[in-house]
Motif scaffolding. Sequence first.
Motif, PDB file in Angstrom:
ATOM      1  N   VAL A 200       3.118  -8.478  35.014  1.00  0.00           N
ATOM      2  CA  VAL A 200       3.089  -7.833  33.705  1.00  0.00           C
ATOM      3  C   VAL A 200       3.363  -8.869  32.615  1.00  0.00           C
ATOM      4  CG1 VAL A 200       3.978  -5.922  32.303  1.00  0.00           C
ATOM      5  CG2 VAL A 200       3.967  -5.713  34.753  1.00  0.00           C
ATOM      6  N   GLN A 201       4.255  -9.831  32.923  1.00  0.00           N
ATOM      7  CA  GLN A 201       4.571 -10.898  31.962  1.00  0.00           C
ATOM      8  C   GLN A 201       3.322 -11.669  31.570  1.00  0.00           C
ATOM      9  OE1 GLN A 201       6.827 -10.011  34.100  1.00  0.00           O
ATOM     10  NE2 GLN A 201       8.846 -10.272  33.191  1.00  0.00           N
ATOM     11  N   ALA A 202       2.552 -12.085  32.595  1.00  0.00           N
ATOM     12  CA  ALA A 202       1.337 -12.878  32.338  1.00  0.00           C
ATOM     13  C   ALA A 202       0.338 -12.077  31.510  1.00  0.00           C
ATOM     14  CB  ALA A 202       0.722 -13.322  33.662  1.00  0.00           C
ATOM     15  N   LEU A 203       0.199 -10.795  31.819  1.00  0.00           N
ATOM     16  CA  LEU A 203      -0.715  -9.928  31.066  1.00  0.00           C
ATOM     17  C   LEU A 203      -0.247  -9.803  29.616  1.00  0.00           C
ATOM     18  CD1 LEU A 203      -3.116  -7.904  31.007  1.00  0.00           C
ATOM     19  CD2 LEU A 203      -1.487  -6.117  31.677  1.00  0.00           C
ATOM     20  N   ALA A 204       1.051  -9.593  29.416  1.00  0.00           N
ATOM     21  CA  ALA A 204       1.624  -9.430  28.074  1.00  0.00           C
ATOM     22  C   ALA A 204       1.461 -10.715  27.253  1.00  0.00           C
ATOM     23  CB  ALA A 204       3.092  -9.042  28.169  1.00  0.00           C
ATOM     24  N   GLN A 205       1.643 -11.838  27.915  1.00  0.00           N
ATOM     25  CA  GLN A 205       1.480 -13.153  27.271  1.00  0.00           C
ATOM     26  C   GLN A 205       0.056 -13.307  26.738  1.00  0.00           C
ATOM     27  OE1 GLN A 205       4.268 -15.707  27.729  1.00  0.00           O
ATOM     28  NE2 GLN A 205       3.232 -16.252  25.819  1.00  0.00           N
ATOM     29  N   TRP A 206      -0.917 -12.848  27.517  1.00  0.00           N
ATOM     30  CA  TRP A 206      -2.346 -13.004  27.195  1.00  0.00           C
ATOM     31  C   TRP A 206      -2.839 -12.027  26.130  1.00  0.00           C
ATOM     32  CZ3 TRP A 206      -6.253  -9.327  28.159  1.00  0.00           C
ATOM     33  CH2 TRP A 206      -7.579  -9.785  27.985  1.00  0.00           C
ATOM     34  N   CYS A 207      -2.346 -10.787  26.158  1.00  0.00           N
ATOM     35  CA  CYS A 207      -2.973  -9.738  25.339  1.00  0.00           C
ATOM     36  C   CYS A 207      -2.312  -9.553  23.978  1.00  0.00           C
ATOM     37  CB  CYS A 207      -2.994  -8.413  26.103  1.00  0.00           C
ATOM     38  SG  CYS A 207      -1.390  -7.599  26.230  1.00  0.00           S
ATOM     39  N   ASP A 208      -3.036  -8.845  23.104  1.00  0.00           N
ATOM     40  CA  ASP A 208      -2.515  -8.460  21.785  1.00  0.00           C
ATOM     41  C   ASP A 208      -1.953  -7.042  21.822  1.00  0.00           C
ATOM     42  OD1 ASP A 208      -3.660 -10.815  20.352  1.00  0.00           O
ATOM     43  OD2 ASP A 208      -5.563  -9.885  20.940  1.00  0.00           O
ATOM     44  N   LEU A 209      -2.605  -6.194  22.624  1.00  0.00           N
ATOM     45  CA  LEU A 209      -2.286  -4.775  22.676  1.00  0.00           C
ATOM     46  C   LEU A 209      -2.043  -4.402  24.132  1.00  0.00           C
ATOM     47  CD1 LEU A 209      -5.402  -3.805  20.513  1.00  0.00           C
ATOM     48  CD2 LEU A 209      -3.081  -4.152  19.644  1.00  0.00           C
ATOM     49  N   LEU A 210      -0.853  -3.909  24.437  1.00  0.00           N
ATOM     50  CA  LEU A 210      -0.491  -3.587  25.821  1.00  0.00           C
ATOM     51  C   LEU A 210      -0.360  -2.078  25.977  1.00  0.00           C
ATOM     52  CD1 LEU A 210       0.301  -4.997  28.552  1.00  0.00           C
ATOM     53  CD2 LEU A 210       2.677  -4.762  27.827  1.00  0.00           C
ATOM     54  N   VAL A 211      -1.227  -1.495  26.796  1.00  0.00           N
ATOM     55  CA  VAL A 211      -1.196  -0.046  27.030  1.00  0.00           C
ATOM     56  C   VAL A 211      -0.666   0.228  28.438  1.00  0.00           C
ATOM     57  CG1 VAL A 211      -2.569   2.070  27.239  1.00  0.00           C
ATOM     58  CG2 VAL A 211      -3.074   0.429  25.420  1.00  0.00           C
ATOM     59  N   VAL A 212       0.364   1.061  28.518  1.00  0.00           N
ATOM     60  CA  VAL A 212       1.005   1.364  29.801  1.00  0.00           C
ATOM     61  C   VAL A 212       0.499   2.705  30.319  1.00  0.00           C
ATOM     62  CG1 VAL A 212       3.210   1.657  30.997  1.00  0.00           C
ATOM     63  CG2 VAL A 212       3.043   0.095  29.042  1.00  0.00           C
ATOM     64  N   ALA A 213      -0.140   2.669  31.500  1.00  0.00           N
ATOM     65  CA  ALA A 213      -0.733   3.878  32.095  1.00  0.00           C
ATOM     66  C   ALA A 213      -0.435   3.945  33.593  1.00  0.00           C
ATOM     67  CB  ALA A 213      -2.246   3.891  31.852  1.00  0.00           C
ATOM     68  N   THR A 214       0.734   3.465  33.957  1.00  0.00           N
ATOM     69  CA  THR A 214       1.135   3.381  35.366  1.00  0.00           C
ATOM     70  C   THR A 214       1.940   4.623  35.757  1.00  0.00           C
ATOM     71  OG1 THR A 214       2.179   1.871  36.957  1.00  0.00           O
ATOM     72  CG2 THR A 214       3.326   2.193  34.892  1.00  0.00           C
ATOM     73  N   PRO A 215       1.993   5.010  37.047  1.00  0.00           N
ATOM     74  CA  PRO A 215       2.845   6.154  37.416  1.00  0.00           C
ATOM     75  C   PRO A 215       4.323   5.872  37.141  1.00  0.00           C
ATOM     76  CG  PRO A 215       1.322   5.609  39.193  1.00  0.00           C
ATOM     77  CD  PRO A 215       1.244   4.489  38.197  1.00  0.00           C
ATOM     78  N   GLY A 216       5.106   6.946  36.969  1.00  0.00           N
ATOM     79  CA  GLY A 216       6.552   6.811  36.837  1.00  0.00           C
ATOM     80  C   GLY A 216       7.203   6.685  38.208  1.00  0.00           C
ATOM     81  N   GLY A 217       8.515   6.849  38.249  1.00  0.00           N
ATOM     82  CA  GLY A 217       9.229   6.752  39.529  1.00  0.00           C
ATOM     83  C   GLY A 217      10.024   5.459  39.628  1.00  0.00           C
TER      84      GLY A 217
END
Length: 323
Positions: A200-217
Amino acid sequence: MDFTHHVVNHHAVMKPSLLILIHLSDASRANIEAVFDVVYVPDTGQHDAAIAAHGETIRAVLTNGTIGLSAAAIDRMPQLELVSALGAGYENLAVDHARARGIVLVNGAGTNDHCVADHAFALLLAVVRDVPQLDQATRMGVWRDTLPLQSSVSHKRLGIVGLGNIGEKVARRGAGFDMEIGYHNRQPCEGSPLRYFDSVQALAQWCDLLVVATPGGAGTRHLIDASVLEALGPQGFLVNVSRGSVVDTAALARALTSGTIAGAGLDVYEGEPQPPEALLTLRNVVLTPHVGGRSPEAITASVENFLGNVKRHFAGEPVLTPI
């Protein structure tokens, strides 16, 4: 006299008893009551009492991921044979315990994906373009020249955490905005043309807009923490349409206050239904009360899906959307 009594009893046997633990509209309830003998308990404070009173006869339960159904509750329903989550999520459902008892588990996979993806974009556009603040300013007679410029959304880098049914639809909407799209899952999705990031860190580093659509738990609790927000950076925006538990609220409040990230749009938060106290005074956050999956179309589809599942189950056929 005896005959009528017999008919009434026979009729009661025909309709299985269903315990509904979530709020439903009158229309949804009416559709369900055509099929079931319903015990309707939308107030969480009364769940225990309802299970104590009716547990012996209940054969099916309708709940959702947030409210779930505990192992203890399952044990108080000896005739229970089917449990359904109305939406896609089922993080608070005692899945293993139910399976061990041979209870059939279903969810509403696919019934509200489009609605949630629409809402993710509504939040994204609202927070990046500063829509709530501009609306307020306009009502107060403020003209654009005195207001700060807001960034475009098109051509930005969109990062999606959780490329499932909903994440995939978010990606399709992003393509319409000519975005570069990347994602993080535990494993890369076979056949996906999108760019995969193994953290997630690498993705966040790369992107401008981070959308979270993962299951909870438990597995995703505070997946979006201070280090991810740090990586997203001062031009970055976060949108969460999954579950409140996925984002560390305290860390997010700090990041929004200190300018670590530019803004956030949240449909879900820790401690629902109470609004997130730490975020309420911040101007760079847009909040909605967990309505991402709710529209007349989505609710109708999820109720129909539930009824399709139960009709098949009680006819001895395999269900449509098993967990």
